[in-house]
Design a protein around this motif. Structure first.
Motif, PDB file in Angstrom:
ATOM      1  N   GLN A   1       0.828  -1.199   0.000  1.00 16.11           N
ATOM      2  CA  GLN A   1       0.000   0.000   0.000  1.00 16.11           C
ATOM      3  C   GLN A   1       0.871   1.261   0.000  1.00 16.11           C
ATOM      4  O   GLN A   1       2.037   1.228   0.387  1.00 16.11           O
ATOM      5  CB  GLN A   1      -0.921   0.020   1.221  1.00 16.11           C
TER       6      GLN A   1
ATOM      7  N   TYR B   1     -11.074  -9.394  -2.999  1.00 20.99           N
ATOM      8  CA  TYR B   1     -10.314  -8.159  -2.737  1.00 20.99           C
ATOM      9  C   TYR B   1      -8.924  -8.521  -2.213  1.00 20.99           C
ATOM     10  O   TYR B   1      -8.484  -9.655  -2.326  1.00 20.99           O
ATOM     11  CB  TYR B   1     -11.091  -7.264  -1.767  1.00 20.99           C
TER      12      TYR B   1
ATOM     13  N   VAL C   1      -5.159  -1.517  -1.534  1.00 20.48           N
ATOM     14  CA  VAL C   1      -5.472  -1.081  -2.886  1.00 20.48           C
ATOM     15  C   VAL C   1      -4.847   0.299  -3.086  1.00 20.48           C
ATOM     16  O   VAL C   1      -4.757   1.106  -2.151  1.00 20.48           O
ATOM     17  CB  VAL C   1      -7.000  -1.018  -3.110  1.00 20.48           C
TER      18      VAL C   1
ATOM     19  N   TRP D   1      -5.973  -4.449  -8.361  1.00 18.50           N
ATOM     20  CA  TRP D   1      -5.955  -3.542  -7.211  1.00 18.50           C
ATOM     21  C   TRP D   1      -4.629  -2.813  -7.050  1.00 18.50           C
ATOM     22  O   TRP D   1      -4.413  -2.131  -6.060  1.00 18.50           O
ATOM     23  CB  TRP D   1      -6.307  -4.316  -5.935  1.00 18.50           C
TER      24      TRP D   1
ATOM     25  N   SER E   1      -1.414  -3.568  -6.386  1.00 13.98           N
ATOM     26  CA  SER E   1      -0.743  -3.831  -5.127  1.00 13.98           C
ATOM     27  C   SER E   1      -0.075  -5.191  -5.188  1.00 13.98           C
ATOM     28  O   SER E   1      -0.503  -6.087  -5.935  1.00 13.98           O
ATOM     29  CB  SER E   1      -1.762  -3.811  -3.978  1.00 13.98           C
TER      30      SER E   1
ATOM     31  N   ILE F   1      -4.576 -11.292  -4.181  1.00 16.18           N
ATOM     32  CA  ILE F   1      -6.041 -11.259  -4.188  1.00 16.18           C
ATOM     33  C   ILE F   1      -6.552 -12.433  -3.343  1.00 16.18           C
ATOM     34  O   ILE F   1      -6.082 -13.563  -3.479  1.00 16.18           O
ATOM     35  CB  ILE F   1      -6.585 -11.355  -5.622  1.00 16.18           C
TER      36      ILE F   1
ATOM     37  N   PHE G   1     -12.557   0.002  -2.939  1.00 21.12           N
ATOM     38  CA  PHE G   1     -11.589  -0.466  -3.936  1.00 21.12           C
ATOM     39  C   PHE G   1     -11.828   0.186  -5.285  1.00 21.12           C
ATOM     40  O   PHE G   1     -10.881   0.638  -5.941  1.00 21.12           O
ATOM     41  CB  PHE G   1     -11.655  -1.992  -4.034  1.00 21.12           C
ATOM     42  N   GLU G   2     -13.063   0.250  -5.719  1.00 19.12           N
ATOM     43  CA  GLU G   2     -13.339   0.802  -7.038  1.00 19.12           C
ATOM     44  C   GLU G   2     -13.046   2.297  -7.094  1.00 19.12           C
ATOM     45  O   GLU G   2     -12.502   2.797  -8.088  1.00 19.12           O
ATOM     46  CB  GLU G   2     -14.789   0.513  -7.428  1.00 19.12           C
TER      47      GLU G   2
ATOM     48  N   VAL H   1      -9.092   2.799  -7.094  1.00 18.22           N
ATOM     49  CA  VAL H   1      -8.483   2.481  -8.386  1.00 18.22           C
ATOM     50  C   VAL H   1      -8.811   3.551  -9.420  1.00 18.22           C
ATOM     51  O   VAL H   1      -7.972   3.912 -10.256  1.00 18.22           O
ATOM     52  CB  VAL H   1      -8.949   1.091  -8.863  1.00 18.22           C
TER      53      VAL H   1
END
Length: 501
Positions: A209, A321, A325, A335, A337, A341, A375-376, A379
């Motif tokens: 991260q 997930y 992220v 993601w 990173s 996942i 997350f969305e 990103v």
């Protein structure tokens, strides 16, 4: 007219008395709040010593002090700034750049030998002392989000009680990886098989991260110290290899070479404490989750606590997930990173096997819908950065006294993000939480550590001075009201049920 002159000590006590403020707990507990000391340089560790003084480390000041809780007087036991082989960048430059080059923490954990005043005058400290690599820029960080690399040492000092100094340092380990994120850095002494040992929490370096998004995460790798709880001897043994004399011969991952790792799969365990409850000694820890899911764990020999394959409870809320992220599109999709996942948390627990341990309590379990949004939007680099309900537990203490009714055998957990103290009641065996969390002492402050007086009537908390941190706190930082303070909450009794109606 007769003039009355007061001595300075009486004046100080009078002023301190005026500064005390009443505080009422959720269950009718009466406390008075008093600032014992202020303007410390990010106090990280606060320990109530057998001498009835507070022993304090200053993370940015690199000083260890004894503070008299009665009047706030302070004596510096050692100044370690000469051991810090990197510049203090957070005091220069434009305001927007201050604090960004400093590793998380600095001078961090402190532990006092149980016989400190009775023949074993040993004090254990850990501090970051250098950059770890030659490929870094002047801030300790590499390019392309591959990480910020520092190194810490674990050192034993001797306490010279007469001269009030720490001296005669002996290095236990000087190769502990560190970062600008998730260093953990707590020390605690606990018993195992009738013998005391030193336990040390090391975070996962934030690998996956922010600036460390491209850094490899080693929380599941037993040969690496990242993302672990380590165990050391309080005194060296007789191993032929001098480098191994501080590592217990029965550590769970010892092979041809000895290994300080005690447990694995940790993200950022900033709290660790030992207590005997129900006739058994246990090590408790508090650990930051990525988006909530802060964990309270019981640390056991050789066990695996799941990170980054299981977050919080094994409840499958992170399926699809990862533990982090970023918006850095040059890193692996989807993601961005190095965190793997999580296809299925339950399957991951099965693969880990019998060594997997679930937390005894998770604070703020995050729903899949909330994770989807976080997350969305991250990103997509959404300008409205997502936030999430989390406590960010910074430490942990076990309250075993009977001085405050109802508190005996409770976990006390100070928080950074919400600026309060959380109390969790343990069951009679001490291996589970039986009550919902109860919150105390809310302040516009970041609580960093906690200590309890010997009689159980006073709770001491340390607060951060700086407001620049990693992650969401850096983006949504607030001006702290209580900067670099040691605050005392003194129990004065309970409000009767009649008076509360």
């Amino acid at each position: 007219m007769k003039l009355i002159f007061c001595c300075p000590i009486l004046i100080l006590l009078f002023i301190t008395k005026l500064q005390a403020q009443p505080v009422t707990g959720e269950q009718g507990e009466n406390f008075t709040r008093r600032v014992v000391k202020s303007d410390l340089s990010d106090p990280w560790e606060i320990t109530y010593g057998p001498d009835n003084f507070l022993w304090v480390t200053e993370a940015k000041g690199y000083r260890v002090s004894r503070i008299n809780p009665e009047d706030g007087s302070k004596s510096i036991l050692i100044d370690l700034n000469t051991e810090r082989n990197f510049p203090r960048y957070d005091t220069i430059g434009d305001d927007k750049d201050k604090g960004k080059a400093w590793p998380q923490g600095g001078l961090m954990g402190l532990a006092l030998h149980p016989s400190l005043l009775n023949g074993k005058p040993f004090v254990y400290l850990t501090y970051i002392y250098r950059f770890a690599g030659v490929d870094q820029d002047s801030t300790g960080c590499s390019d392309n989000f591959t990480g910020c690399f520092y190194t810490a040492r674990l050192v034993r000092y001797e306490y010279d009680q007469k001269n009030q100094k720490l001296h005669r340092p002996v290095v236990l380990c000087d190769t502990i990886p560190q970062s600008n994120d998730h260093n953990s850095g707590r020390l605690a002494i606990g018993m195992h098989d009738g013998k005391p040992y030193l336990f040390y929490t090391v975070g996962d370096m934030g690998a996956g991260q922010h600036e460390n998004a491209g850094r490899q995460n080693y929380a599941q790798t037993v040969t690496k110290y990242e993302g672990k709880v380590l165990r050391f001897n309080l005194e060296p043994d007789n191993d032929k290899n001098i480098a191994e004399r501080w590592i217990p011969n029965d550590n769970p991952f010892n092979t041809k070479t000895q290994n300080a790792v005690w447990s694995i799969g940790h993200r950022n365990a900033q709290g660790i404490a030992y207590a005997e409850i129900g006739g058994k000694g246990r090590i408790f820890s508090s650990e930051h989750g990525p988006f909530g899911d802060d964990e309270i764990n019981i640390i056991e020999r050789g066990m695996n606590y799941g990170h980054p394959l299981i977050i919080g409870y094994n409840d499958n809320n992170y399926n699809g997930y990862a533990a982090g992220v970023t918006e850095h599109s040059t890193l692996p999709a989807p993601w961005h990173s190095t965190y793997p996942i999580i296809e299925n948390e339950n399957n991951n627990a099965i693969k880990i096997g019998a060594s997997y341990r679930d937390p005894i309590k998770v604070l703020h379990v995050v729903s899949p819908d909330s994770l989807k949004s976080i997350f969305e939007r991250t990103v997509a680099n959404d300008p409205k950065k997502p936030d999430w309900p989390a406590e960010a537990p910074s430490s942990i203490a076990v309250y075993t006294s009977s001085a405050i009714p109802g508190w005996q055998n409770s976990l006390l957990i100070p928080t950074l993000k919400t600026g309060k103290l959380i109390r969790l009641k343990l069951n009679e065996r001490g291996d589970g939480v039986i009550d919902n969390k109860i919150s105390y002492f809310p302040l516009n402050a970041r609580y960093r550590d906690i200590a309890i007086s010997a009689d159980g009537k006073k709770i001491y908390v340390a607060t951060d001075n700086s407001k620049v941190t990693s992650g969401p706190s850096a983006k949504h930082s607030k001006e702290n009201t209580f900067k670099g303070c040691i605050i005392e909450y003194s129990y004065e009794g309970n409000i009767s049920d009649t008076s509360r109606k």
